[in-house]
Scaffold this motif. Structure first.
Motif, short mmCIF file in Angstrom:
data_model
loop_
_atom_site.label_atom_id
_atom_site.label_comp_id
_atom_site.label_asym_id
_atom_site.label_seq_id
_atom_site.Cartn_x
_atom_site.Cartn_y
_atom_site.Cartn_z
N GLY A 92 0.82 -1.21 0.00
CA GLY A 92 0.00 0.00 0.00
C GLY A 92 0.85 1.26 0.00
O GLY A 92 0.56 2.23 -0.71
N ALA A 93 1.92 1.25 0.78
CA ALA A 93 2.82 2.41 0.81
C ALA A 93 3.46 2.62 -0.57
O ALA A 93 3.56 3.76 -1.05
N LEU A 94 3.88 1.54 -1.20
CA LEU A 94 4.48 1.65 -2.54
C LEU A 94 3.44 2.09 -3.57
O LEU A 94 3.76 2.84 -4.50
N TRP A 95 2.19 1.65 -3.42
CA TRP A 95 1.10 2.08 -4.28
C TRP A 95 0.98 3.61 -4.24
O TRP A 95 0.86 4.27 -5.27
N HIS A 96 1.05 4.15 -3.03
CA HIS A 96 0.93 5.60 -2.89
C HIS A 96 2.17 6.33 -3.40
O HIS A 96 2.06 7.46 -3.88
N LYS A 97 3.32 5.71 -3.32
CA LYS A 97 4.56 6.34 -3.80
C LYS A 97 4.64 6.31 -5.32
O LYS A 97 4.91 7.32 -5.96
N VAL A 98 4.40 5.15 -5.91
CA VAL A 98 4.64 4.95 -7.34
C VAL A 98 3.42 5.31 -8.20
O VAL A 98 3.56 5.98 -9.22
N THR A 99 2.24 4.87 -7.79
CA THR A 99 1.05 5.05 -8.61
C THR A 99 0.31 6.35 -8.29
O THR A 99 0.06 7.16 -9.19
N ARG A 101 1.22 8.84 -6.10
CA ARG A 101 2.12 10.00 -5.90
C ARG A 101 1.46 11.11 -5.08
O ARG A 101 1.51 12.28 -5.43
N ASP A 102 0.86 10.69 -3.96
CA ASP A 102 0.11 11.64 -3.14
C ASP A 102 0.79 12.00 -1.82
O ASP A 102 0.19 12.66 -0.98
N GLY A 103 2.03 11.56 -1.63
CA GLY A 103 2.78 11.94 -0.44
C GLY A 103 2.49 11.12 0.80
O GLY A 103 2.99 11.43 1.88
N VAL A 104 1.69 10.06 0.67
CA VAL A 104 1.35 9.25 1.84
C VAL A 104 2.60 8.56 2.40
O VAL A 104 2.82 8.58 3.61
N LEU A 105 3.41 7.95 1.55
CA LEU A 105 4.63 7.29 2.04
C LEU A 105 5.54 8.29 2.74
O LEU A 105 6.07 8.01 3.82
N GLU A 106 5.70 9.44 2.16
CA GLU A 106 6.56 10.45 2.76
C GLU A 106 6.03 10.90 4.12
O GLU A 106 6.79 11.12 5.06
N SER A 107 4.70 11.00 4.26
CA SER A 107 4.13 11.40 5.54
C SER A 107 4.33 10.30 6.58
O SER A 107 4.44 10.58 7.77
N MET A 108 4.39 9.04 6.14
CA MET A 108 4.62 7.92 7.06
C MET A 108 6.06 7.92 7.57
O MET A 108 6.31 7.54 8.71
N THR A 109 6.98 8.34 6.73
CA THR A 109 8.40 8.30 7.09
C THR A 109 8.89 9.63 7.63
O THR A 109 10.04 9.73 8.06
N GLY A 110 8.06 10.65 7.58
CA GLY A 110 8.45 11.96 8.10
C GLY A 110 9.22 12.80 7.10
O GLY A 110 9.75 13.85 7.42
N LYS A 111 9.32 12.33 5.84
CA LYS A 111 10.01 13.09 4.80
C LYS A 111 9.00 13.87 3.98
O LYS A 111 7.87 13.48 3.82
N LEU A 112 9.45 14.98 3.45
CA LEU A 112 8.59 15.77 2.58
C LEU A 112 8.50 15.15 1.20
O LEU A 112 9.47 14.58 0.71
N PRO A 113 7.33 15.24 0.53
CA PRO A 113 7.21 14.71 -0.83
C PRO A 113 8.16 15.43 -1.79
O PRO A 113 8.41 16.61 -1.64
N VAL A 114 8.66 14.65 -2.74
CA VAL A 114 9.59 15.23 -3.72
C VAL A 114 8.82 15.63 -4.96
O VAL A 114 7.93 15.02 -5.40
#
Length: 114
Positions: A92-99, A101-114
């Motif tokens: 699910g995290a990869l889905w949000h990162k790759v497909t 691209r809504d910043g969900v993975l970055e919010s989980m890891t504390g990093k800002l979206p690129v």
């Protein structure tokens, strides 16, 4: 481990927010996210609880083999389900990162979206 998960559950419910999904995410994503998160917490608490129950049951002359065997079965079932839930969470995290691209993975890891 159980105490760490209890603290994490408290933190997400009372302080950090329970979901990282944007409000506009499809309803199926909200349902899937909630199901996986509830499953993860349930599996970990079941593993810890049944592990303690098994240890207590072996030390207690009162509890019989039927209780011990049932508790071991529940413990093993939770141990089987947990890796599937973890992989589903990662997917699910990869889905949000790759497909998405809504910043969900970055919010989980504390990093800002690129």
């Amino acid at each position: 481990m159980g105490l760490l998960f209890a603290f994490r559950l408290f933190w997400t419910r009372k302080i950090g927010g329970a979901t990282r999904l944007p409000q506009e995410a499809p309803s199926w994503e909200h349902v899937a996210s909630r199901a996986v998160h509830c499953g993860l917490y349930g599996a970990v608490f079941t593993i810890v609880g049944t592990g303690l129950a098994i240890a207590y049951a072996y030390a207690s002359p009162v509890l019989g083999d039927a209780f011990i065997n049932m508790t071991i079965d529940i413990h093993e079932a939770a141990l089987t389900v947990l890796p599937v839930l973890i992989l589903t969470h990662v997917a699910g995290a990869l889905w949000h990162k790759v497909t998405r691209r809504d910043g969900v993975l970055e919010s989980m890891t504390g990093k800002l979206p690129v």
